[in-house]
Design an enzyme around this catalytic site. Structure first.
Site, mmCIF file in Angstrom:
data_model
loop_
_atom_site.group_PDB
_atom_site.id
_atom_site.type_symbol
_atom_site.label_atom_id
_atom_site.label_comp_id
_atom_site.label_asym_id
_atom_site.label_seq_id
_atom_site.Cartn_x
_atom_site.Cartn_y
_atom_site.Cartn_z
ATOM 1 N N GLU A 116 -1.475 11.040 -5.994
ATOM 2 C CA GLU A 116 -0.895 11.628 -4.783
ATOM 3 C C GLU A 116 -0.002 12.795 -5.181
ATOM 4 O O GLU A 116 0.632 12.767 -6.251
ATOM 5 C CB GLU A 116 -0.081 10.573 -4.025
ATOM 6 C CG GLU A 116 0.605 11.131 -2.783
ATOM 7 C CD GLU A 116 1.149 10.068 -1.827
ATOM 8 O OE1 GLU A 116 1.114 8.873 -2.186
ATOM 9 O OE2 GLU A 116 1.584 10.446 -0.728
ATOM 10 N N ASN A 119 1.025 9.044 1.972
ATOM 11 C CA ASN A 119 1.761 9.656 3.074
ATOM 12 C C ASN A 119 1.644 11.181 3.040
ATOM 13 O O ASN A 119 1.687 11.847 4.066
ATOM 14 C CB ASN A 119 3.236 9.259 3.023
ATOM 15 C CG ASN A 119 3.430 7.760 3.195
ATOM 16 O OD1 ASN A 119 2.551 7.065 3.692
ATOM 17 N ND2 ASN A 119 4.583 7.249 2.784
ATOM 18 N N ASN A 140 -4.353 7.745 6.365
ATOM 19 C CA ASN A 140 -3.579 6.858 5.506
ATOM 20 C C ASN A 140 -2.520 6.131 6.315
ATOM 21 O O ASN A 140 -1.780 6.765 7.082
ATOM 22 C CB ASN A 140 -2.877 7.674 4.409
ATOM 23 C CG ASN A 140 -1.928 6.821 3.585
ATOM 24 O OD1 ASN A 140 -2.366 5.959 2.820
ATOM 25 N ND2 ASN A 140 -0.629 7.043 3.756
ATOM 26 N N GLU A 141 -2.448 4.824 6.145
ATOM 27 C CA GLU A 141 -1.389 3.991 6.742
ATOM 28 C C GLU A 141 -1.034 4.451 8.156
ATOM 29 O O GLU A 141 0.143 4.688 8.466
ATOM 30 C CB GLU A 141 -0.149 3.981 5.838
ATOM 31 C CG GLU A 141 -0.425 3.319 4.512
ATOM 32 C CD GLU A 141 0.810 3.037 3.658
ATOM 33 O OE1 GLU A 141 1.894 3.528 3.977
ATOM 34 O OE2 GLU A 141 0.663 2.297 2.669
ATOM 35 N N TYR A 160 2.447 -3.866 -1.455
ATOM 36 C CA TYR A 160 3.414 -3.684 -2.547
ATOM 37 C C TYR A 160 4.335 -4.893 -2.552
ATOM 38 O O TYR A 160 4.717 -5.376 -1.486
ATOM 39 C CB TYR A 160 4.249 -2.421 -2.326
ATOM 40 C CG TYR A 160 3.457 -1.140 -2.431
ATOM 41 C CD1 TYR A 160 3.148 -0.596 -3.674
ATOM 42 C CD2 TYR A 160 3.014 -0.477 -1.292
ATOM 43 C CE1 TYR A 160 2.424 0.580 -3.783
ATOM 44 C CE2 TYR A 160 2.286 0.701 -1.391
ATOM 45 C CZ TYR A 160 1.985 1.223 -2.637
ATOM 46 O OH TYR A 160 1.270 2.384 -2.740
ATOM 47 N N GLU A 182 -4.356 0.575 -2.035
ATOM 48 C CA GLU A 182 -3.019 0.760 -2.637
ATOM 49 C C GLU A 182 -2.467 -0.624 -2.919
ATOM 50 O O GLU A 182 -2.359 -1.445 -1.991
ATOM 51 C CB GLU A 182 -2.057 1.498 -1.698
ATOM 52 C CG GLU A 182 -2.250 2.989 -1.653
ATOM 53 C CD GLU A 182 -1.167 3.704 -0.843
ATOM 54 O OE1 GLU A 182 0.009 3.296 -0.898
ATOM 55 O OE2 GLU A 182 -1.532 4.663 -0.139
ATOM 56 N N GLN A 187 0.381 4.193 -8.488
ATOM 57 C CA GLN A 187 -0.471 5.344 -8.675
ATOM 58 C C GLN A 187 -0.734 5.553 -10.170
ATOM 59 O O GLN A 187 -0.275 4.746 -10.956
ATOM 60 C CB GLN A 187 0.193 6.571 -8.066
ATOM 61 C CG GLN A 187 0.515 6.372 -6.585
ATOM 62 C CD GLN A 187 1.032 7.627 -5.884
ATOM 63 O OE1 GLN A 187 1.093 8.705 -6.457
ATOM 64 N NE2 GLN A 187 1.436 7.485 -4.634
HETATM 65 O O1 AHR Z 1 2.101 4.995 -3.059
HETATM 66 C C1 AHR Z 1 3.273 5.406 -2.446
HETATM 67 C C2 AHR Z 1 3.161 5.415 -0.930
HETATM 68 O O2 AHR Z 1 3.069 4.105 -0.474
HETATM 69 C C3 AHR Z 1 1.960 6.092 -0.344
HETATM 70 O O3 AHR Z 1 2.117 7.451 -0.195
HETATM 71 C C4 AHR Z 1 1.834 5.433 0.991
HETATM 72 O O4 AHR Z 1 0.512 5.397 1.448
HETATM 73 C C5 AHR Z 1 2.445 4.077 0.784
HETATM 74 O O5 AHR Z 1 3.381 3.782 1.756
#
Ligand code: AHR
Length: 519
Positions: A47, A92, A190-191, A263, A307, A359
């Protein structure tokens, strides 16, 4: 009996009970197959965020840079990681990205609103494709469905995939790329369920926009695979079930994958709770699996965990903005959690067909650079081990392991609802059969004790010796750094002709891989 003898007796009684309680059994039956392991579960993510691109993969000023400005040390580390596909350019970031700014001789600098940087756009589509070809990873592009339009999404597909004729295909040729890039995987935003997302949409509005984008994109390039933006928001007030159900019902026939994000963090410094978090990923996988089945789509839909990672230290204030955002430093317990995630993907090989660690470099990443130096973080090692060895058919393994319960209410991640996980096995096991090669991976979550285990092959036997590899470190908080590798993969002594069954003691806080031929 004096006091010392009494204490020694008590201690040895306690220890012998501990040892007995921890005996485990693993049974492997090569006829019990779950599904083909898609190599795309070993994907990653680049990213435009912090130093992932600039100073990470791309750093023309570095003495390590090649003629294209790509860091050769990073390229080598990525190759060794065997990264099957790489998602780009966000995240993002993509929701305020306009791909035309990043192609051709005139690059347009922009305010980057997601992570508060100046984006020079010096690195864009063609540079990323160059990087991907050099490391042998398949590019996976996400389009901007936040502030971007469906026409902009279509024109990017045209630029990348149409050989010649229309305006954007000719633009690519004019910019020196005669052959199309042939990008197969395209993410629809994305999201889009997150209030942090620029141009956030309701589930219903997202379905409308994504469906129209899908039509235009697939009409431009019929072979592409499309990934819908599934749930990422589990905060209080969010409704990930409604989101996923709406997306699956509204986009069936158009999409090939639903993307899920997760996450986790060790917020309360509770090792055992933290180590159990992959079980929550497994539960979310089963829920979405059921939703997919319910839709009975004629076009198969799979899950892309596009992710996932540990991310909780660099999560607020100055750590999330600017040129040094999200520079998380990992330890051994993080690497063990990553192994749990990998086991989840392998165990659900019939439905999870893609996964991307978030990432690749510097930003919550397995590879870390500073100046001209580089080191491999702890989380690099399990991913490397799996990506290079765990392939073929995933097997349904029987595991009889001692278990534990988490604390009754603990939070998985930033702002997420609390949970309680019970019967968490200390041993988390997967197996993969590729031709006659059998690979067994065993995570021992126990913090203090080795677990002595009987491993039984119910069909056939190992024909020769078996290679053994282990990821471990001095203690659960061990980290790597420049010139200091505390956690890594170590080759252990081969098992000499173990045949159809053998015993092994899995060390505390470790990942063990067996690899051998079976007949
Ligand atoms: O990976 C970091 C961020 O986490 C990404 O940009 C987003 O998609 C997620 O919230």
């Amino acid at each position: 009996m004096n006091k010392l003898v009494f204490i020694t007796c008590l201690l040895s009684l306690f220890l012998s009970q501990e040892t007995k309680a921890q005996e485990a059994r693993i049974k492997i039956d090569t006829d019990r197959r779950i599904g083909r392991i898609d190599q795309n579960i070993y994907g990653n993510f680049v990213e435009h965020l912090g130093r992932c691109v600039y100073g990470g993969i791309y750093d023309p000023a570095s003495s390590k840079a090649d003629q294209d400005g790509l860091r050769t040390d990073v390229l080598d580390a990525v190759r060794d990681l065997n990264v099957s596909l790489t998602r780009y350019p966000g995240g993002n970031f993509v929701s305020n990205y306009h791909w035309l700014d990043g192609v051709g001789p005139e690059r347009v600098p922009r305010m980057e609103l997601a992570w508060a940087r100046l984006e020079s756009n010096e690195f864009g589509t063609d540079e990323f494709v160059e990087f991907a070809r050099k490391v042998g990873t398949e590019p996976y592009f996400a389009v901007n469905l936040g502030t971007g339009s469906i026409v902009e999404a279509q024109s990017w597909v045209e630029y990348c995939n149409v050989k010649e004729g229309p305006y954007y295909a000719e633009l690519r040729r004019k910019y020196g790329h005669e052959e199309p890039h042939n990008i197969k995987y395209w993410g629809l935003g994305n999201e889009m369920d997150g209030d942090w997302q620029m141009g956030q949409l309701s589930a219903e509005d997202y379905v409308k926009k994504a469906r129209e984008a899908a039509k235009l994109m697939r009409s431009t390039s019929p072979e592409i695979k499309l990934i819908a933006s599934g749930s990422s928001n589990y905060a209080a007030g969010a409704d990930p079930y409604h989101w996923n159900a709406t997306i699956l019902a509204g986009l069936k026939g158009y999409i090939d994958y639903i993307a899920l994000h997760m996450y986790v963090g060790n917020y309360r410094d509770n090792y055992y709770d933290f180590l159990a978090t992959p079980l929550e990923m497994d539960q979310r996988t089963q829920v979405v699996r059921g939703m997919i089945l319910r839709e009975k789509s004629h076009r198969p839909v799979y899950i892309a965990w596009d992710e996932y990672n540990v991310w909780y230290r660099a999560r607020s204030g100055d750590d999330v903005v600017g040129n040094r955002a999200l520079e998380e430093k990992y330890n051994l317990e993080d690497a063990l959690v990553i192994t749990g995630f990998l086991n989840c993907f392998v165990r659900n090989a019939d439905i999870v067909k893609m996964a991307n660690m978030a990432q690749l470099v510097n930003v919550i990443a397995p590879i870390f650079t500073e100046g001209d130096e580089l080191f491999l973080q702890t989380i690099y090692y399990p991913l490397q081990m799996y990506a290079n060895n765990v392939k073929g058919e995933s097997l349904d393994v029987f595991v009889d392991s001692p278990t534990y319960n988490t604390t009754p209410r603990f939070s998985l991640g930033d702002n997420e609802a609390s949970t309680h996980l019970t019967d968490v096995p200390y041993l988390d096991v997967t197996a993969a059969l590729d031709g006659d090669q059998l690979v067994i991976c065993v995570l021992n979550r126990h913090k203090d004790n080795a677990i002595s285990t009987e491993i039984i092959c119910q069909q056939g036997a190992f024909t020769g010796s078996v290679e053994v590899y282990e990821v471990n470190g001095p203690d659960i908080k061990s980290e790597n750094d420049f010139g200091k590798t505390n956690v890594q993969t170590v080759k252990k002594d081969d098992l000499k002709k173990p045949g159809a069954s053998f015993e092994y003691s899995f060390p505390a806080h470790s990942v063990t891989m067996f690899k051998g031929k079976i007949k």
